[in-house]
Design a protein around this motif. Structure first.
Motif, PDB file in Angstrom:
ATOM      1  N   THR A 101      22.526 -81.844  30.082  1.00  0.00           N
ATOM      2  CA  THR A 101      22.403 -82.945  29.122  1.00  0.00           C
ATOM      3  C   THR A 101      23.604 -83.883  29.191  1.00  0.00           C
ATOM      4  OG1 THR A 101      23.334 -81.493  27.426  1.00  0.00           O
ATOM      5  CG2 THR A 101      20.929 -81.666  27.536  1.00  0.00           C
ATOM      6  N   GLU A 102      24.720 -83.406  29.732  1.00  0.00           N
ATOM      7  CA  GLU A 102      25.905 -84.263  29.858  1.00  0.00           C
ATOM      8  C   GLU A 102      25.719 -85.346  30.927  1.00  0.00           C
ATOM      9  OE1 GLU A 102      28.628 -81.570  32.829  1.00  0.00           O
ATOM     10  OE2 GLU A 102      28.223 -80.812  30.818  1.00  0.00           O
ATOM     11  N   PHE A 103      24.708 -85.187  31.797  1.00  0.00           N
ATOM     12  CA  PHE A 103      24.421 -86.176  32.838  1.00  0.00           C
ATOM     13  C   PHE A 103      23.492 -87.250  32.287  1.00  0.00           C
ATOM     14  CE2 PHE A 103      24.889 -83.371  36.908  1.00  0.00           C
ATOM     15  CZ  PHE A 103      26.212 -83.146  36.579  1.00  0.00           C
ATOM     16  N   ASN A 104      23.744 -88.500  32.668  1.00  0.00           N
ATOM     17  CA  ASN A 104      22.814 -89.577  32.379  1.00  0.00           C
ATOM     18  C   ASN A 104      21.734 -89.513  33.456  1.00  0.00           C
ATOM     19  OD1 ASN A 104      21.438 -91.891  31.773  1.00  0.00           O
ATOM     20  ND2 ASN A 104      23.106 -93.277  32.324  1.00  0.00           N
ATOM     21  N   PHE A 105      20.509 -89.165  33.069  1.00  0.00           N
ATOM     22  CA  PHE A 105      19.462 -88.919  34.057  1.00  0.00           C
ATOM     23  C   PHE A 105      19.168 -90.141  34.931  1.00  0.00           C
ATOM     24  CE2 PHE A 105      17.064 -90.469  30.429  1.00  0.00           C
ATOM     25  CZ  PHE A 105      16.138 -91.311  31.004  1.00  0.00           C
ATOM     26  N   ALA A 106      19.434 -91.343  34.443  1.00  0.00           N
ATOM     27  CA  ALA A 106      19.171 -92.556  35.230  1.00  0.00           C
ATOM     28  C   ALA A 106      20.111 -92.663  36.431  1.00  0.00           C
ATOM     29  CB  ALA A 106      19.308 -93.778  34.344  1.00  0.00           C
ATOM     30  N   ASP A 107      21.255 -92.000  36.375  1.00  0.00           N
ATOM     31  CA  ASP A 107      22.232 -92.067  37.467  1.00  0.00           C
ATOM     32  C   ASP A 107      22.091 -90.919  38.471  1.00  0.00           C
ATOM     33  OD1 ASP A 107      23.298 -94.333  36.313  1.00  0.00           O
ATOM     34  OD2 ASP A 107      24.807 -93.214  35.156  1.00  0.00           O
ATOM     35  N   ILE A 108      21.149 -90.039  38.245  1.00  0.00           N
ATOM     36  CA  ILE A 108      20.954 -88.890  39.136  1.00  0.00           C
ATOM     37  C   ILE A 108      20.014 -89.287  40.269  1.00  0.00           C
ATOM     38  CG2 ILE A 108      20.071 -86.535  39.328  1.00  0.00           C
ATOM     39  CD1 ILE A 108      20.739 -86.161  36.360  1.00  0.00           C
ATOM     40  N   LYS A 109      20.439 -89.040  41.487  1.00  0.00           N
ATOM     41  CA  LYS A 109      19.592 -89.214  42.662  1.00  0.00           C
ATOM     42  C   LYS A 109      19.334 -87.815  43.213  1.00  0.00           C
ATOM     43  CE  LYS A 109      21.400 -93.750  43.869  1.00  0.00           C
ATOM     44  NZ  LYS A 109      22.203 -93.878  42.661  1.00  0.00           N
ATOM     45  N   ALA A 110      18.068 -87.384  43.160  1.00  0.00           N
ATOM     46  CA  ALA A 110      17.762 -85.996  43.506  1.00  0.00           C
ATOM     47  C   ALA A 110      16.621 -85.902  44.505  1.00  0.00           C
ATOM     48  CB  ALA A 110      17.412 -85.221  42.243  1.00  0.00           C
TER      49      ALA A 110
ATOM     50  N   PHE B 271       7.650 -79.095  52.168  1.00  0.00           N
ATOM     51  CA  PHE B 271       7.626 -80.512  51.814  1.00  0.00           C
ATOM     52  C   PHE B 271       8.885 -80.884  51.049  1.00  0.00           C
ATOM     53  CE2 PHE B 271       5.603 -78.362  48.283  1.00  0.00           C
ATOM     54  CZ  PHE B 271       6.085 -79.009  47.155  1.00  0.00           C
ATOM     55  N   THR B 272       9.167 -82.192  51.038  1.00  0.00           N
ATOM     56  CA  THR B 272      10.321 -82.742  50.331  1.00  0.00           C
ATOM     57  C   THR B 272       9.822 -83.783  49.346  1.00  0.00           C
ATOM     58  OG1 THR B 272      11.701 -82.414  52.278  1.00  0.00           O
ATOM     59  CG2 THR B 272      12.532 -83.924  50.613  1.00  0.00           C
ATOM     60  N   THR B 273      10.407 -83.762  48.136  1.00  0.00           N
ATOM     61  CA  THR B 273      10.035 -84.707  47.094  1.00  0.00           C
ATOM     62  C   THR B 273      11.283 -85.375  46.551  1.00  0.00           C
ATOM     63  OG1 THR B 273       8.175 -83.317  46.444  1.00  0.00           O
ATOM     64  CG2 THR B 273       8.894 -84.956  44.866  1.00  0.00           C
ATOM     65  N   ASN B 274      11.290 -86.698  46.528  1.00  0.00           N
ATOM     66  CA  ASN B 274      12.356 -87.427  45.843  1.00  0.00           C
ATOM     67  C   ASN B 274      12.006 -87.459  44.366  1.00  0.00           C
ATOM     68  OD1 ASN B 274      14.016 -88.097  48.035  1.00  0.00           O
ATOM     69  ND2 ASN B 274      12.597 -89.698  48.634  1.00  0.00           N
ATOM     70  N   LEU B 275      12.922 -87.034  43.535  1.00  0.00           N
ATOM     71  CA  LEU B 275      12.643 -86.943  42.109  1.00  0.00           C
ATOM     72  C   LEU B 275      12.844 -88.293  41.435  1.00  0.00           C
ATOM     73  CD1 LEU B 275      14.346 -83.547  41.201  1.00  0.00           C
ATOM     74  CD2 LEU B 275      12.121 -83.962  42.201  1.00  0.00           C
ATOM     75  N   GLN B 276      11.822 -88.764  40.761  1.00  0.00           N
ATOM     76  CA  GLN B 276      11.893 -89.972  39.950  1.00  0.00           C
ATOM     77  C   GLN B 276      12.031 -89.510  38.505  1.00  0.00           C
ATOM     78  OE1 GLN B 276      11.986 -92.900  41.526  1.00  0.00           O
ATOM     79  NE2 GLN B 276      11.670 -91.839  43.461  1.00  0.00           N
ATOM     80  N   LEU B 277      13.249 -89.489  38.002  1.00  0.00           N
ATOM     81  CA  LEU B 277      13.522 -88.913  36.687  1.00  0.00           C
ATOM     82  C   LEU B 277      13.270 -89.916  35.566  1.00  0.00           C
ATOM     83  CD1 LEU B 277      16.792 -86.985  37.530  1.00  0.00           C
ATOM     84  CD2 LEU B 277      14.498 -86.058  37.348  1.00  0.00           C
ATOM     85  N   LYS B 278      12.501 -89.462  34.575  1.00  0.00           N
ATOM     86  CA  LYS B 278      12.270 -90.246  33.364  1.00  0.00           C
ATOM     87  C   LYS B 278      12.978 -89.601  32.183  1.00  0.00           C
ATOM     88  CE  LYS B 278       7.951 -91.943  35.101  1.00  0.00           C
ATOM     89  NZ  LYS B 278       6.626 -91.523  35.419  1.00  0.00           N
ATOM     90  N   SER B 279      13.493 -88.403  32.435  1.00  0.00           N
ATOM     91  CA  SER B 279      14.298 -87.681  31.445  1.00  0.00           C
ATOM     92  C   SER B 279      15.137 -86.673  32.224  1.00  0.00           C
ATOM     93  CB  SER B 279      13.396 -86.984  30.413  1.00  0.00           C
ATOM     94  OG  SER B 279      12.702 -85.915  31.015  1.00  0.00           O
ATOM     95  N   SER B 280      15.856 -85.824  31.525  1.00  0.00           N
ATOM     96  CA  SER B 280      16.666 -84.822  32.215  1.00  0.00           C
ATOM     97  C   SER B 280      15.816 -83.624  32.649  1.00  0.00           C
ATOM     98  CB  SER B 280      17.813 -84.352  31.330  1.00  0.00           C
ATOM     99  OG  SER B 280      17.303 -83.758  30.154  1.00  0.00           O
ATOM    100  N   ARG B 281      14.506 -83.700  32.417  1.00  0.00           N
ATOM    101  CA  ARG B 281      13.571 -82.633  32.792  1.00  0.00           C
ATOM    102  C   ARG B 281      12.544 -83.209  33.769  1.00  0.00           C
ATOM    103  NH1 ARG B 281       8.492 -81.008  30.632  1.00  0.00           N
ATOM    104  NH2 ARG B 281       8.120 -78.789  30.902  1.00  0.00           N
ATOM    105  N   PHE B 282      12.321 -82.470  34.867  1.00  0.00           N
ATOM    106  CA  PHE B 282      11.326 -82.861  35.862  1.00  0.00           C
ATOM    107  C   PHE B 282      10.406 -81.676  36.092  1.00  0.00           C
ATOM    108  CE2 PHE B 282       9.776 -82.937  40.211  1.00  0.00           C
ATOM    109  CZ  PHE B 282       9.223 -84.208  40.295  1.00  0.00           C
ATOM    110  N   VAL B 283       9.102 -81.944  36.229  1.00  0.00           N
ATOM    111  CA  VAL B 283       8.133 -80.878  36.486  1.00  0.00           C
ATOM    112  C   VAL B 283       7.345 -81.212  37.743  1.00  0.00           C
ATOM    113  CG1 VAL B 283       6.119 -79.629  35.622  1.00  0.00           C
ATOM    114  CG2 VAL B 283       7.934 -80.288  34.047  1.00  0.00           C
ATOM    115  N   LEU B 284       7.349 -80.286  38.690  1.00  0.00           N
ATOM    116  CA  LEU B 284       6.513 -80.371  39.879  1.00  0.00           C
ATOM    117  C   LEU B 284       5.239 -79.588  39.575  1.00  0.00           C
ATOM    118  CD1 LEU B 284       6.389 -81.242  42.922  1.00  0.00           C
ATOM    119  CD2 LEU B 284       7.227 -78.962  43.455  1.00  0.00           C
ATOM    120  N   PRO B 285       4.084 -80.260  39.501  1.00  0.00           N
ATOM    121  CA  PRO B 285       2.847 -79.579  39.093  1.00  0.00           C
ATOM    122  C   PRO B 285       2.466 -78.430  40.024  1.00  0.00           C
ATOM    123  CG  PRO B 285       2.546 -81.960  39.120  1.00  0.00           C
ATOM    124  CD  PRO B 285       3.870 -81.679  39.749  1.00  0.00           C
TER     125      PRO B 285
END
Length: 148
Positions: free
Chosen positions: A81-90, A104-118
């Motif tokens: 939570t200390e990270f600003n999710f908009a500045d994370i490149k993952a 496979f490889t996925t570039n994460l497009q973060l809309k919050s500090s939580r990401f879910v791969l279905p």
């Protein structure tokens, strides 16, 4: 016709060679015995090994660790939570040890500090999730073994 010991030895050698050739041909043509290398470019990967180790140590040294868990929706990644999710490149690399065609490889497009791969994005079985991300020009790496 009477067999002498010399003829018996020749017949035994022919039967043994036929037995071995049967298994060699069977192993070469059966798809269930088709195994891939762990990494295609082994030597190239070895050159980045120390950087990966350093990035993993940096990730472990964070006040709040990155979590990778299997949830109802899919593979859940929670950033600190200390990270600003908009500045994370993952980037998430999903490695399947038994079949490289499923990697496979996925570039994460973060809309919050939580990401879910279905769940429907990857099949059941054993996976290695390798998350590489950068924040404030610092690189981090987190790995987790997943059994779906």
């Amino acid at each position: 016709m009477k067999l002498n010991w010399g003829t018996s030895i020749v017949i035994a050698f022919i039967l043994f060679i036929g037995f071995i050739m049967f298994f060699v041909v069977n192993m070469l043509t059966d798809d269930k015995y088709d195994h891939d290398l762990v990494v295609e470019s082994y030597y190239k990967k070895n050159l980045t090994l120390q950087k990966d180790i350093d990035d993993s140590k940096k990730a472990l040294a964070l006040d709040q660790n990155v979590e990778i868990n299997l949830a109802k929706e899919g593979l859940e990644i929670i950033f600190p939570t200390e990270f600003n999710f908009a500045d994370i490149k993952a980037e998430l690399f999903m490695y399947r040890p038994s079949d490289k065609a499923l990697d496979f490889t996925t570039n994460l497009q973060l809309k919050s500090s939580r990401f879910v791969l279905p769940h429907n994005d990857f099949t059941s079985g054993r996976w290695d999730a390798i998350l590489k991300f950068s924040y404030n020009n610092e690189d981090y790496m987190v790995t987790k073994k997943i059994n779906k």
